[in-house]
Design a protein around this motif. Structure first.
Motif, mmCIF file in Angstrom:
data_model
loop_
_atom_site.group_PDB
_atom_site.id
_atom_site.type_symbol
_atom_site.label_atom_id
_atom_site.label_comp_id
_atom_site.label_asym_id
_atom_site.label_seq_id
_atom_site.Cartn_x
_atom_site.Cartn_y
_atom_site.Cartn_z
ATOM 1 N N CYS A 1 10.903 -0.384 -2.534
ATOM 2 C CA CYS A 1 10.178 -0.617 -4.177
ATOM 3 C C CYS A 1 10.863 -0.124 -5.162
ATOM 4 O O CYS A 1 10.733 -0.744 -6.377
ATOM 5 N N LEU A 2 11.309 0.904 -5.149
ATOM 6 C CA LEU A 2 12.489 1.303 -6.098
ATOM 7 C C LEU A 2 13.526 0.492 -6.343
ATOM 8 O O LEU A 2 13.937 0.594 -7.711
ATOM 9 N N LEU A 3 13.877 -0.405 -5.584
ATOM 10 C CA LEU A 3 14.921 -1.367 -5.885
ATOM 11 C C LEU A 3 14.461 -2.347 -6.992
ATOM 12 O O LEU A 3 15.349 -2.837 -7.551
ATOM 13 N N LEU A 4 13.112 -2.591 -7.084
ATOM 14 C CA LEU A 4 12.882 -3.329 -8.280
ATOM 15 C C LEU A 4 12.509 -2.789 -9.579
ATOM 16 O O LEU A 4 11.988 -3.258 -10.482
ATOM 17 N N SER A 5 12.512 -1.508 -9.367
ATOM 18 C CA SER A 5 12.325 -0.558 -10.593
ATOM 19 C C SER A 5 13.342 -0.613 -11.861
ATOM 20 O O SER A 5 12.977 -0.348 -12.922
ATOM 21 N N GLU A 6 14.540 -1.133 -11.449
ATOM 22 C CA GLU A 6 15.394 -1.060 -12.350
ATOM 23 C C GLU A 6 15.573 -2.664 -12.934
ATOM 24 O O GLU A 6 15.640 -3.704 -12.128
ATOM 25 N N PRO A 7 15.786 -2.940 -14.342
ATOM 26 C CA PRO A 7 15.503 -4.384 -14.784
ATOM 27 C C PRO A 7 16.834 -5.170 -14.416
ATOM 28 O O PRO A 7 16.583 -6.149 -13.901
ATOM 29 N N TYR A 8 18.070 -4.547 -14.194
ATOM 30 C CA TYR A 8 19.230 -5.356 -13.598
ATOM 31 C C TYR A 8 19.185 -5.735 -12.225
ATOM 32 O O TYR A 8 19.920 -6.637 -11.834
ATOM 33 N N ASN A 9 18.353 -5.217 -11.376
ATOM 34 C CA ASN A 9 18.200 -5.596 -10.030
ATOM 35 C C ASN A 9 17.783 -7.031 -10.024
ATOM 36 O O ASN A 9 17.954 -7.819 -9.285
ATOM 37 N N TRP A 10 16.902 -7.404 -10.842
ATOM 38 C CA TRP A 10 16.195 -8.663 -10.949
ATOM 39 C C TRP A 10 17.253 -9.852 -11.354
ATOM 40 O O TRP A 10 17.335 -10.889 -10.721
ATOM 41 N N LEU A 11 18.145 -9.260 -12.072
ATOM 42 C CA LEU A 11 19.185 -10.181 -12.639
ATOM 43 C C LEU A 11 20.485 -10.298 -11.643
ATOM 44 O O LEU A 11 20.854 -11.435 -11.226
ATOM 45 N N LEU A 12 20.737 -9.355 -10.856
ATOM 46 C CA LEU A 12 21.917 -9.251 -10.118
ATOM 47 C C LEU A 12 21.793 -9.553 -8.599
ATOM 48 O O LEU A 12 22.470 -9.664 -7.648
ATOM 49 N N GLY A 13 20.546 -9.620 -8.293
ATOM 50 C CA GLY A 13 19.904 -10.031 -6.939
ATOM 51 C C GLY A 13 19.852 -8.778 -6.149
ATOM 52 O O GLY A 13 19.676 -8.794 -4.927
ATOM 53 N N ASN A 14 19.941 -7.499 -6.539
ATOM 54 C CA ASN A 14 19.937 -6.270 -5.667
ATOM 55 C C ASN A 14 18.518 -6.004 -5.731
ATOM 56 O O ASN A 14 18.223 -4.718 -6.058
ATOM 57 N N GLY A 15 17.649 -6.834 -5.432
ATOM 58 C CA GLY A 15 16.072 -6.466 -5.220
ATOM 59 C C GLY A 15 15.486 -6.508 -3.810
ATOM 60 O O GLY A 15 16.173 -5.647 -2.948
ATOM 61 N N VAL A 16 14.508 -6.932 -3.520
ATOM 62 C CA VAL A 16 14.073 -7.065 -2.234
ATOM 63 C C VAL A 16 14.852 -7.476 -1.149
ATOM 64 O O VAL A 16 15.018 -7.022 -0.037
ATOM 65 N N GLY A 17 15.782 -8.495 -1.507
ATOM 66 C CA GLY A 17 16.630 -9.147 -0.585
ATOM 67 C C GLY A 17 17.795 -8.198 -0.136
ATOM 68 O O GLY A 17 18.446 -8.558 0.706
ATOM 69 N N SER A 18 17.914 -7.026 -0.651
ATOM 70 C CA SER A 18 18.975 -6.103 -0.336
ATOM 71 C C SER A 18 18.509 -4.936 0.720
ATOM 72 O O SER A 18 19.484 -4.197 0.935
ATOM 73 N N ILE A 19 17.423 -5.083 0.981
ATOM 74 C CA ILE A 19 16.809 -4.165 1.888
ATOM 75 C C ILE A 19 17.495 -4.171 3.280
ATOM 76 O O ILE A 19 17.642 -5.432 3.722
ATOM 77 N N PHE B 1 0.941 -1.242 -0.030
ATOM 78 C CA PHE B 1 0.078 -0.179 0.015
ATOM 79 C C PHE B 1 0.784 1.196 -0.146
ATOM 80 O O PHE B 1 0.597 2.208 -0.759
ATOM 81 N N SER B 2 2.054 1.338 0.817
ATOM 82 C CA SER B 2 2.833 2.293 0.959
ATOM 83 C C SER B 2 3.467 2.668 -0.543
ATOM 84 O O SER B 2 3.937 3.901 -1.003
ATOM 85 N N CYS B 3 3.704 1.565 -1.058
ATOM 86 C CA CYS B 3 4.266 1.411 -2.668
ATOM 87 C C CYS B 3 3.582 2.510 -3.736
ATOM 88 O O CYS B 3 4.038 2.971 -4.512
ATOM 89 N N ILE B 4 2.240 2.171 -3.612
ATOM 90 C CA ILE B 4 1.448 2.558 -4.637
ATOM 91 C C ILE B 4 0.559 3.770 -4.240
ATOM 92 O O ILE B 4 0.004 4.314 -5.129
ATOM 93 N N THR B 5 0.911 4.413 -3.095
ATOM 94 C CA THR B 5 0.350 5.510 -2.626
ATOM 95 C C THR B 5 1.591 6.755 -2.220
ATOM 96 O O THR B 5 2.487 6.183 -2.089
ATOM 97 N N SER B 6 0.918 7.880 -2.452
ATOM 98 C CA SER B 6 2.243 8.946 -1.933
ATOM 99 C C SER B 6 1.732 9.367 -0.689
ATOM 100 O O SER B 6 0.639 10.237 -0.590
ATOM 101 N N SER B 7 2.447 9.358 0.452
ATOM 102 C CA SER B 7 2.168 9.900 1.491
ATOM 103 C C SER B 7 3.101 10.684 1.939
ATOM 104 O O SER B 7 4.665 10.687 1.590
#
Length: 231
Positions: free
Chosen positions: A206-224, A173-179
Motif C-alpha cells: 500500500c505504501l507504493l501508492l503513497s507517493e504521487p509519482y508512483n501513479w504517473l510512472l506505473g510503480n504502483g500496485v502493479g509493481s508488487i 484491511f491490513s493496510c488500514i490497521t496496524s498489526s
C-alpha cells in the motif's frame, strides 16, 4: 532488459495458450491422460519426499548462461518444517500442479472417486504447506460433491462472490490497521506466511501508492513482487 524479459515470458505463454486453445480441444483425450499422469507423478513425488526424506538433488546449484540456478529449492516453515517439493523445483510448484490437475480431471470422476482422490491430493498439498491450494481443493470438492441442479449453481456463485470479497477485503484491511506478529501468536505455524502478508507484504504494498509519482510512472500496485526489482 531483465525486467522486460521477466514480464514478457508469462505474457508470451498466455498469448500462445489463447492461440492454441481452439486446436487443443480436439486433443482433449490426450490432455486428460497427460494431466492424470502429472497428477499421479507429482503426488507420488511429494509422498516419497516425506517418507524417504531429502532427495539427493535438492539444493544443488549449477552454472548457466544466466547465472547460478538450483535444481530444487529448499524451503522451511517458521518452526523448521520442510516444504516438500517432490519431483518439482519448489513446493508451490508441486501444490499448483496437483491442484490444477485435480480440478481438470474431477468432472470425469464419480463422486466416490473424486472424494478419494481429493483426500489424497489434500494430504499431498498439505505436505507442501501451500495453504491457498488446500483451501482451493476443499472448495472444489464442496462444489463438485453438491447435488446437481440449482443447489450446485447457487453454491458456485456464493463461493465466487465470497472469494472475490475476501481477496479484496484482506489486503485493504491490513493496510488500514496496524498489526504485529504478536497479534497472531496463537495461530498454527503453518499460517506464518499468511500472517507475514498481513503484517508486512500488504501494508508495504500500500505504501507504493503513497507517493504521487508512483501513479504517473506505473510503480504502483502493479509493481508488487518481481517487477519492483527492476524499477
Amino acid at each position: 532488459v531483465t525486467g522486460v524479459q521477466t514480464c514478457a515470458l508469462p505474457i508470451s505463454i498466455t498469448l500462445l495458450g489463447i492461440a492454441l486453445s481452439y486446436y487443443l480441444t480436439s486433443l482433449e483425450p490426450y490432455i486428460y491422460r497427460f494431466t492424470f499422469f502429472f497428477l499421479v507423478v507429482t503426488t507420488l513425488g511429494v509422498f516419497l519426499n516425506f517418507i524417504i526424506g531429502k532427495f539427493p538433488w535438492e539444493g544443488l546449484e549449477f552454472e548457466t548462461a544466466f547465472g547460478v540456478a538450483t535444481t530444487t529449492r529448499e524451503w522451511w516453515t517458521q518452526h523448521g518444517g520442510r516444504r516438500l517439493p517432490g519431483f518439482t523445483r519448489a513446493s508451490f510448484d508441486a501444490a499448483m500442479i496437483i491442484g490444477i490437475s485435480f480440478a481438470y480431471i474431477i468432472n470425469r470422476l464419480s463422486k466416490t472417486r473424486a472424494l478419494l482422490f481429493g483426500i489424497i491430493c489434500l494430504v499431498a498439498v498439505y505436505l507442501t504447506t501451500s495453504k491457498g491450494m488446500v483451501i482451493a481443493l476443499i472448495l472444489v470438492l464442496v462444489w463438485y460433491l453438491a447435488p446437481l441442479g440449482r443447489l450446485r449453481i447457487t453454491i458456485g456463485r456464493i463461493l465466487i462472490i465470497s472469494l472475490l470479497l475476501i481477496l479484496i477485503a484482506l489486503p485493504l484491511f491490513s493496510c488500514i490497521t496496524s498489526s504485529s506478529f504478536r497479534d497472531f501468536a496463537e495461530l498454527p505455524s503453518i499460517l506464518f506466511s499468511f500472517v507475514d502478508r498481513i503484517v508486512n507484504t500488504w501494508p508495504r504494498s500500500c505504501l507504493l501508492l503513497s507517493e504521487p509519482y508512483n501513479w504517473l510512472l506505473g510503480n504502483g500496485v502493479g509493481s508488487i513482487g518481481v517487477p519492483l526489482q527492476y524499477n
